[in-house]
Design an enzyme around this catalytic site. Sequence first.
Site, PDB file in Angstrom:
ATOM      1  N   SER A   1       0.835  -1.203   0.000  1.00  0.00           N
ATOM      2  CA  SER A   1       0.000   0.000   0.000  1.00  0.00           C
ATOM      3  C   SER A   1       0.871   1.255   0.000  1.00  0.00           C
ATOM      4  CB  SER A   1      -0.961  -0.045   1.194  1.00  0.00           C
ATOM      5  OG  SER A   1      -1.991   0.881   1.061  1.00  0.00           O
TER       6      SER A   1
ATOM      7  N   ASP B   1      -8.598  -5.238  -6.254  1.00  0.00           N
ATOM      8  CA  ASP B   1      -8.132  -4.242  -5.290  1.00  0.00           C
ATOM      9  C   ASP B   1      -8.229  -2.859  -5.931  1.00  0.00           C
ATOM     10  OD1 ASP B   1      -6.903  -2.775  -3.328  1.00  0.00           O
ATOM     11  OD2 ASP B   1      -4.952  -3.762  -3.487  1.00  0.00           O
TER      12      ASP B   1
ATOM     13  N   HIS C   1      -7.515  -5.934  -0.425  1.00  0.00           N
ATOM     14  CA  HIS C   1      -6.301  -5.136  -0.243  1.00  0.00           C
ATOM     15  C   HIS C   1      -5.440  -5.646   0.910  1.00  0.00           C
ATOM     16  CE1 HIS C   1      -3.701  -1.705  -0.728  1.00  0.00           C
ATOM     17  NE2 HIS C   1      -3.919  -1.284   0.510  1.00  0.00           N
TER      18      HIS C   1
END
Length: 494
Positions: free
Chosen positions: A321, A380, A426
């Site tokens: 991320s 995602d 995610h």
Amino acid sequence: MSTVSAPPSLTLRRPAVRAAVSAAAPGNATHLANLDKLFRNRGASSLQTTTTSTPSPPVAVETTRRRQQPLLRLPSFLSRAKKIDDPAAPAMSPRRLERLLQPVPPDGPSPRGNIAASWRRLHGSDGWRGLLDPLHPDLRREIVRYGEFVDAAYAAFLSRPDASPSPSDRRRFAPPPLHDSTYRVTAPLFATTSAELPSWLAAAAPCAAQRTSLVGYVAVCDSAAEVRRMGRRDIVVALRGTCTVLEWAENIRAGLVPADPSPESSTSDAAAKVECGFWNIYKTAGADGSPSLSQTVVSEIRRLLEQYKDEEVSITVTGHSLGAALAVLIADELAGGVARHAGAPVAVFSFGGPRVGNRAFASRVEARGASVLRVVNAHDVVPRFPPRVLALPAAGGSYADVGRELRLDSRASPFLRPDADAACCHDLEAYIHLVDGFLGSHCPFRDNAKRSILRLVKNQGGNVKQLYMSKAKDMLVDGADMPGAASTVVECVH
């Protein structure tokens, strides 16, 4: 993990048969009938497994299906209510399900072959040509291993969310336990946001006002045997994803700003621009005069390269991320500076990373020799941001992806629901699970994947197919492992 306790060992008990399947699903009926036999024979000295595939007679059907609550559901505003029943799960032997629900595979991790002759290709020297689809087994193991380094970065933050780079805190810094014990942590990494809360809000919520926090660490392979197996000494920079309020505030600052060009940069290099929020987190120094993330990483890598200057060394930057975005910025700076002068190749293994900069920046990263592999789940939403068309041409062009992409699909997992929510798609553990089972874009989930699904069950229970959740609950007798228990592992929403 440091404060996140290791999953407890699983104790098996003999449950009553719960036949929550219909006569029209003989695969599930067979699966549950075999699983009941497994529990009935638990006291035997050895388990007998059936080698034939003859279906068992359908078991009795309950009139109503009991829905089990997940062991742990990640709290997230991204989650959405499930509106469909779990689809029929694929047939799976009871022994295999038992093995996958163990905290650690009974026969240990998958074998590590000698990669001394091929490590440069696995490290991206030729852009991973011919290794991604189908996925080469050695590369799969490397990607999973680097994902576990990121997992340790999350654990380090969760153990000390209030840690700071002050000298006293640094002296008390406890290196996170790494999955790979052949590596040694050499330095913690802290990042500072440029954003600040208003004074009145900061006084009301001092935790949310913290600008500097532990974001990762630097580690180096410290085992002579492992160095020989890998063909070089590997230096790892591991970075977690967004965990604080002010980091979220930086994430949405999507305007493009110039990236510092090196003195010898060409005109095209000087046009490189990156997302404002990511650049701020990377370059902002601490309020107490502590160095920025950029300064700390460069200084530590320079020190390690000097220490091992007589050896062959690689630099691997990995993150999830926000950490994936920072990993690209780090690789760009190292490949254009200290790593290039030392002749050390730089590679990035990122998980669920957003776009970082414009096309000129992507070209600069590649021109400097940094290899970037982006592991992306097709469902995602984070890798789709910032949108390509967000930036205006006058502001530096549109956003562009960097490097090669390994595209996964959470719907290919036999354990995850096809309508798994955005938080699951995610989640770092879900990413590692998908990599472990990936064979190729047109292949089913890998039959012999050995990674335990216990953490997946705990972290994403609401997104695991109901059949496996029911069996997992049947196999757990410790109340601390049941839904709602206070001692259940709680992990950050990545």
